[in-house]
Design a protein around this motif. Structure first.
Motif, short mmCIF file in Angstrom:
data_model
loop_
_atom_site.label_atom_id
_atom_site.label_comp_id
_atom_site.label_asym_id
_atom_site.label_seq_id
_atom_site.Cartn_x
_atom_site.Cartn_y
_atom_site.Cartn_z
N LEU A 139 0.83 -1.21 0.00
CA LEU A 139 0.00 0.00 0.00
C LEU A 139 0.87 1.25 0.00
N TYR A 140 2.05 1.16 0.64
CA TYR A 140 2.97 2.29 0.64
C TYR A 140 3.41 2.65 -0.77
N SER A 141 3.53 1.63 -1.63
CA SER A 141 4.08 1.93 -2.96
C SER A 141 2.99 2.30 -3.97
N LEU A 142 1.73 2.43 -3.50
CA LEU A 142 0.71 3.00 -4.38
C LEU A 142 0.62 4.49 -4.09
N PRO A 143 0.45 5.31 -5.13
CA PRO A 143 0.26 6.74 -4.85
C PRO A 143 -1.07 6.94 -4.11
N LEU B 19 -1.96 -5.47 -10.69
CA LEU B 19 -3.22 -6.20 -10.51
C LEU B 19 -4.13 -5.44 -9.56
N LEU B 20 -3.53 -4.94 -8.49
CA LEU B 20 -4.29 -4.21 -7.46
C LEU B 20 -4.92 -2.95 -8.06
N LEU B 24 -8.81 -2.35 -8.51
CA LEU B 24 -9.40 -1.26 -7.74
C LEU B 24 -10.25 -0.36 -8.63
N LEU B 25 -9.73 -0.08 -9.83
CA LEU B 25 -10.46 0.80 -10.74
C LEU B 25 -11.70 0.13 -11.28
N ARG B 26 -11.64 -1.19 -11.46
CA ARG B 26 -12.82 -1.91 -11.95
C ARG B 26 -13.91 -1.91 -10.87
N LEU B 291 0.53 4.95 -14.79
CA LEU B 291 1.19 5.93 -13.92
C LEU B 291 1.48 5.33 -12.54
N VAL B 292 0.54 4.51 -12.04
CA VAL B 292 0.80 3.84 -10.75
C VAL B 292 2.03 2.96 -10.85
N LEU B 293 2.12 2.23 -11.96
CA LEU B 293 3.28 1.35 -12.15
C LEU B 293 4.56 2.16 -12.23
#
Lengths: 319, 320
Positions: A139-143, B19-20, B24-26, B291-293
């Motif tokens: 979770l830390y590495s998600l903006p 994947l997350l 999450l967006l779906r 962008l997340v990646l």
């Protein structure tokens, strides 16, 4: 040499009271909270006190539109007026209600999640600890901004549906506030979880916990009576540092238009309004300066208090 | 060996994150085409969904995004997916129909990175001296003034300082351009607005680190050997005291390099901070995940670099 009979907590309070910036911060916050709570009451009372009072209250109604657009700060409007001729002083104080409330409640939400997560991970240890902390790492590495936006839109849609079914349509504004609490709490618990987990991990194998376990105490009892009271100091210190972070986050979301919905205001939405009025012909500096100054002083006060608490309890909360 | 293992572990981590983000967006209601001119006929909607494969199952969509797998055409022949993450293709953007995610990142990233690097240098250039001076003069007036400055920097958010800089230095006194990103002169105000907060953080971290180090025994030893005070502090002290700053610099740089929404929108800078926020508002699935990646990869990579630097600076640190 006499024995110091005061408890560690009493001594810590002593040190806190000797920390001058922290005391200044505490007093500032106290005065701010009183002003924020009292101002609507004052307006209400004054409006019943004759014609002059009624005018005063009408002049300072935070939601009343008027012809006096962009009045500079002066005798009638202490902080000037905004694009709709609303009194900025009142709007800043009403905005403070929201900002402070979101900061406090959001911090409590993050506290509950973070302490539970961290305490369980640290207490169980081993495999569970490993996986629960990996989740925190990921979770830390998600903006976090994307996370909040998606979370708020998911909640909003679900709640709109529920409200429509119940036939309650006037609740949307309150619901937005609720989303902010949950959303901001949900992204701010990670560091709290790490800190609590570290503390619990070191407490878990102490002699007094062992003794309690040997006497047959259950997990819940040990957590509630021995572990959590001992992490309380760290938690409180970190909590005071979470509040400004969440206030800042809320102002950012309101700046995006995702936070508080007009005509409600928060410091962030007021600053956004002020920033929207920048043009090269006329400078409405008060629209930016007053909400900004109050936001900055509040953050400053909260940070001072947090520093004072940290020094007093000698906790290292950074990482 | 340790670093090699970490490097290998990065791949599943990034996959998990993709994947997350994808999932999450779906979960979020609405699709990328909800804001099209309404009411679009169901026909059009179905065609759009088919064109972007939004009508497929979640797993298939994700595999297609990765570029792993195949589909059969009417004759039963296998067609391997083209493009996809494994080939470095982040897919088409759903909102900006004629652009791929790669295009958008390629256009915005250099700008955001330039600004981010400038702000990073500014933060270090202000923060390190400030932290050093306050620590060395602990309890005297430079400490009080410096510490106050540092905490002030932390408490003035970008969304306050950026518009104020524009109103003051650009609109009123006309020292700097108000907005846009065309000459080095345009970079001054955004750099300050972006870097100010971090300079405060760095100053406080370094001050704390210095104070801890100055209490430790090897500093006493160095003094006892008769080294000059400034040599002790600079040669022995700073090397260890800067460690907290180094570990903070990883996430900080990842944050700075991927742009800031507030700064980019106030100064109208064409970076990727604004697309980052807008894409998640627009449900531009592929752009968000891309962008997340990007952010996650930067963060993981930079944390690895931080650990390497850490070991170079402090030989006591051992990774197993």
């Amino acid at each position: 040499m006499t024995d110091d009979l005061r408890s560690p907590n009493q001594r810590a309070w002593q040190r806190f009271r000797a920390h001058r910036p922290a005391m200044v911060g505490t007093w500032f916050l106290a005065v701010l909270v009183v002003a924020v709570l009292a101002w609507p009451v004052i307006l209400r009372l004054v409006s019943h006190a004759g014609a002059g009072g009624r005018d005063f209250a009408a002049l300072h109604d935070p939601d009343a539109l008027s012809e006096a657009q962009f009045t500079p700060p002066g005798g009638a409007h202490w902080f000037g007026t905004d694009v709709h001729g609303r009194d900025l002083f009142s709007r800043v104080l009403y905005g403070a209600q929201i900002s402070l409330l979101v900061g406090a409640v959001g911090a409590v939400v993050s506290l509950v999640i973070g302490v539970l997560w961290g305490a369980v991970a640290g207490y169980l240890g081993g495999w569970w600890d490993g996986w629960m902390m990996r989740v925190v790492d990921i979770l830390y590495s998600l903006p976090s901004i994307i996370f909040v936006i998606v979370l708020i839109t998911i909640l909003e849609d679900k709640l709109k549906f529920v409200l429509a079914q119940m036939g309650a349509t006037g609740m949307e504004k309150l619901a937005r506030l609720l989303f902010l609490f949950v959303g901001l709490g949900a992204v701010s618990w990670l560091t709290m979880a790490r800190i609590v987990r570290g503390q619990v991990l070191s407490l878990r194998n102490r002699a007094f916990v062992e003794a309690s376990r040997a006497l047959g105490a259950g997990h819940a009892h040990i957590l509630a009576r021995h572990i959590l009271p001992n992490v309380l100091g760290v938690v409180i210190v970190y909590l005071t540092l979470t509040v400004p972070a969440i206030i800042l986050y809320e102002s950012f979301l309101s700046y995006l238009g995702l936070g508080i919905q007009p005509p409600m205001a928060s410091w962030g939405s007021l600053i956004a309004e002020g920033a929207g009025q920048i043009n090269s012909l006329k400078i409405y500096w008060w629209l930016l300066a007053f909400p900004g100054a109050l936001l900055v002083t509040t953050l400053l006060a909260l940070n001072f208090v947090g520093d004072g608490l940290r020094d007093a309890w000698d906790v290292r909360a950074d990482k | 060996m340790y670093f090699l293992r970490r490097l290998v572990l990065t791949v599943p981590l990034l996959l998990l994150i993709s994947l997350l983000a994808f999932g999450l967006l779906r979960l979020a209601p609405g699709g990328p085409f909800d804001r099209e001119r309404k009411p679009a006929s169901p026909e059009i909607e179905r065609n759009l969904a088919r064109k972007y494969h939004l009508d497929e199952s979640f797993i298939l969509q994700y595999l297609r995004y990765l570029g792993v797998g195949y589909e059969r055409d009417a004759d039963g022949r296998r067609h391997w997916f083209e493009g996809g993450l494994v080939r470095g293709d982040l897919g088409p953007s759903y909102r900006y129909r004629n652009h791929t995610v790669n295009d958008i990142i390629a256009a915005g990233l250099p700008v955001s990175m330039t600004l981010g690097c400038l702000a990073f240098c500014f933060a270090l250039g202000v923060g390190l001296p400030l932290g050093f001076v306050t620590a060395v003069n602990r309890g005297r007036w430079p400490d009080y003034v410096g510490s106050l400055l540092a905490i002030l920097c932390i408490c003035i958010p970008g969304l306050v300082v950026a518009p104020l800089l524009v109103v003051g230095l650009a609109v009123k006194w006309r020292w700097f351009p108000v907005a846009l990103w065309t000459s080095p002169w345009h970079a001054v105000l955004p750099t300050i607005a972006l870097g100010l907060y971090f300079s405060g953080r760095i100053a406080r971290l370094l001050r704390e680190g210095m104070l801890n180090v100055m209490r430790s025994e090897f500093i006493t030893t160095a003094r006892a050997k008769g080294m000059g005070e400034s040599a002790v502090l600079l040669k022995h002290g700073l090397r260890i005291a800067i460690l907290p700053v180094v570990s903070y610099a990883g996430p900080l740089l990842a944050d700075l390099l991927t742009g800031s929404f507030v700064i980019e929108s106030v100064f109208q800078i064409p970076g990727i901070g604004v697309p980052m926020v807008n894409s998640s508002l627009n449900r531009d699935y592929t752009l968000v995940v891309g962008l997340v990646l990007l952010y996650a990869a930067l963060l993981v990579g930079l944390n690895l670099v931080v650990d390497l630097v850490y070991r170079l600076l402090d030989r006591r640190v051992k990774y197993d």
